[in-house]
Design an enzyme around this catalytic site. Structure first.
Site, mmCIF file in Angstrom:
data_model
loop_
_atom_site.group_PDB
_atom_site.id
_atom_site.type_symbol
_atom_site.label_atom_id
_atom_site.label_comp_id
_atom_site.label_asym_id
_atom_site.label_seq_id
_atom_site.Cartn_x
_atom_site.Cartn_y
_atom_site.Cartn_z
ATOM 1 C CG ASN A 10 -1.958 1.018 1.366
ATOM 2 O OD1 ASN A 10 -1.794 2.090 0.415
ATOM 3 N ND2 ASN A 10 -2.668 1.278 2.303
ATOM 4 N NE ARG A 87 -6.390 1.109 0.195
ATOM 5 C CZ ARG A 87 -7.002 1.548 1.168
ATOM 6 N NH1 ARG A 87 -6.045 1.399 2.095
ATOM 7 N NH2 ARG A 87 -8.138 2.184 1.098
ATOM 8 C CG HIS A 176 -13.342 3.517 2.453
ATOM 9 N ND1 HIS A 176 -14.193 4.554 3.145
ATOM 10 C CD2 HIS A 176 -11.935 3.679 2.618
ATOM 11 C CE1 HIS A 176 -12.949 5.161 3.761
ATOM 12 N NE2 HIS A 176 -12.147 4.824 3.401
ATOM 13 N NE ARG A 237 -10.074 12.437 3.081
ATOM 14 C CZ ARG A 237 -9.965 11.016 3.032
ATOM 15 N NH1 ARG A 237 -11.162 10.658 2.463
ATOM 16 N NH2 ARG A 237 -9.003 10.350 3.017
ATOM 17 C CD GLU A 381 -9.341 -1.364 3.576
ATOM 18 O OE1 GLU A 381 -9.113 -0.934 4.700
ATOM 19 O OE2 GLU A 381 -9.441 -0.654 2.814
#
Ligand code: ADP
Length: 398
Positions: A10, A87, A176, A237, A381
């Site tokens: 990742n 990823r 996601h 965010r 994940e």
């Protein structure tokens, strides 16, 4: 007995994560993290079981840090590898499933950089570096957006000029997806019902937060859009704001659009509201200690997540269960309580004991027995990336 491991990579803009995952058991033989990549104080941590080694990469660029982490694999560990899973943040319209990366795929991926200019270059660097370092292994790209490619146009189109969509691919993509796919499949197992029958709202609440409506195992709507800025309140965010705010704030603060968007991405959310932190633990602790801004931050976070559950129940045409995951969804009793406090209208109420225990003794259930179900399902994940990689690497080998 293990049939081999997958190296899961990742590569982000300021950190590189690596894990050696046994796809059969989910065991991590090794995990590696390089932080503050690109700055002089970049540092790498490699953990095997309880043993952690910290070192400094000689070359502190992302490429150097990744090579440094990959260099920490022993020959024995390298020999167990059956593939490398990457990823990748954006697959655009082009990728609706994971894919083995060849030269043509790589060209397609470079064509998507404009859709995620902060993340895609780092993701691509990871693929390019691993292809050179481990040329004998299949490189598999697993996309954050792919799971949401089943959304219908009514969910993914914005009401904006047609040519923005036709010429510039302006639409909702959602992110996601790997987590939503893993968690919704796992929820079906936990609930003991076929995924094909279930209507689920999955709340992935971590540093980034999104909700997805999953019907029959497919995403039909989600809260993130063209970029991961849309939707729920997150660590830094804002989630949804009035687009008219951009021009208003830009003029008042003498900023350009990029400056306002940067503030919405990095100085908003829990951090902006609390004035304290983007970390839910810190914000919750301050709220409990009496900080009014921190209390408001937690309340807005929960209210907006609950409103998303309501709108996604509409997208699903009904609701069988709400599934909570991610660092906050899995670990914060207070946030789950806050969200469920708004969900009485959907027949969901908190079971205080089960919620305080994170559903550990109730098969994940944190709602009252007899109510519509809210359950906690831990996400993984990396494990799903490892499983996709083994499957696709096996197909290449056949
Ligand atoms: P990422 O999205 O980077 O993978 P995580 O899924 O680990 O991050 O989620 C990080 C968030 O989870 C942080 O806001 C952190 O405060 C929160 N979190 C983790 N543990 C707890 C806890 N026990 N109580 C409240 N929040 C928690």
């Amino acid at each position: 007995m293990s049939e081999g491991c997958v190296l899961v990579l990742n590569c982000g803009s300021s950190s590189v994560k690596l894990a050696l995952v046994d796809p059969a058991t989910g065991e991590r033989r090794l995990t590696g993290l390089a932080e503050r990549v690109g700055s002089r104080d970049a540092v790498a941590h490699v953990r095997r079981g309880d043993r952690e080694e910290t070192s400094t990469p000689g070359d502190t660029t992302a490429r150097g840090a990744l090579a440094h982490l990959m260099g920490s694999l022993t020959d024995e560990e390298r020999d167990t590898l059956v593939g490398v899973g990457h990823r990748v943040v954006h697959g655009g319209n082009r990728f609706s499933a994971s894919v083995v990366v060849d030269d043509a795929t790589l060209d397609d991926l470079y064509a998507l950089v404009d859709l995620a200019p902060l993340h895609m270059p780092a993701n691509l660097l990871g693929i390019e570096t691993a292809r050179v370092a481990l040329p004998e292994l299949a490189q598999v790209a697993v996309f954050d957006t792919a799971f949401h490619q089943t959304m219908p146009p009514v969910a993914y189109r914005y009401a904006v000029p047609q040519e923005w969509y036709d010429e510039h691919h302006v639409r909702r993509y959602g992110f996601h997806g790997t987590s939503h796919r893993f968690v919704s499949a796992r929820a079906a197992e936990v609930l003991g019902r076929p995924a094909a029958e279930l209507r689920l709202v999955v709340l992935h609440l971590g540093n980034g937060c999104s909700a997805a409506a999953v019907r029959g195992g497919e995403s039909v709507d989600t809260t993130m859009g063209l970029t991961p800025l849309e939707g729920l309140v997150m660590g830094t965010r804002s989630g949804d704001v009035d687009p008219g705010l951009l021009g208003y704030v830009a003029e008042r603060l003498d900023l350009d659009v990029a400056g306002v968007v940067d503030a919405l991405n990095t100085r908003s959310g829990l951090l902006g509201l609390s004035g304290l932190s983007n970390d839910m633990r810190t914000v919750c602790d301050a709220a409990v200690a009496g900080s009014a801004p921190a209390r408001l931050a937690v309340d807005v976070f929960c209210y907006r997540a609950a409103k998303a559950v309501g709108s996604l129940a509409v997208a699903l045409g009904g609701l069988d269960a709400v599934v909570l995951t991610g660092g906050i969804g899995e670990h914060s009793t207070e946030v789950r309580r806050g969200i469920m406090s708004h969900l009485g209208v959907l027949g969901i109420g908190e079971d205080a004991d089960a919620n305080a225990d994170h559903g550990r003794h109730t098969g994940g259930r944190v709602s009252r027995p007899g109510d519509r179900v809210a359950i906690v399902v831990p996400t993984d994940e990396e494990l799903l990336i490892a499983r996709d990689t083994v499957q696709l690497a096996g197909e290449v080998a056949r």
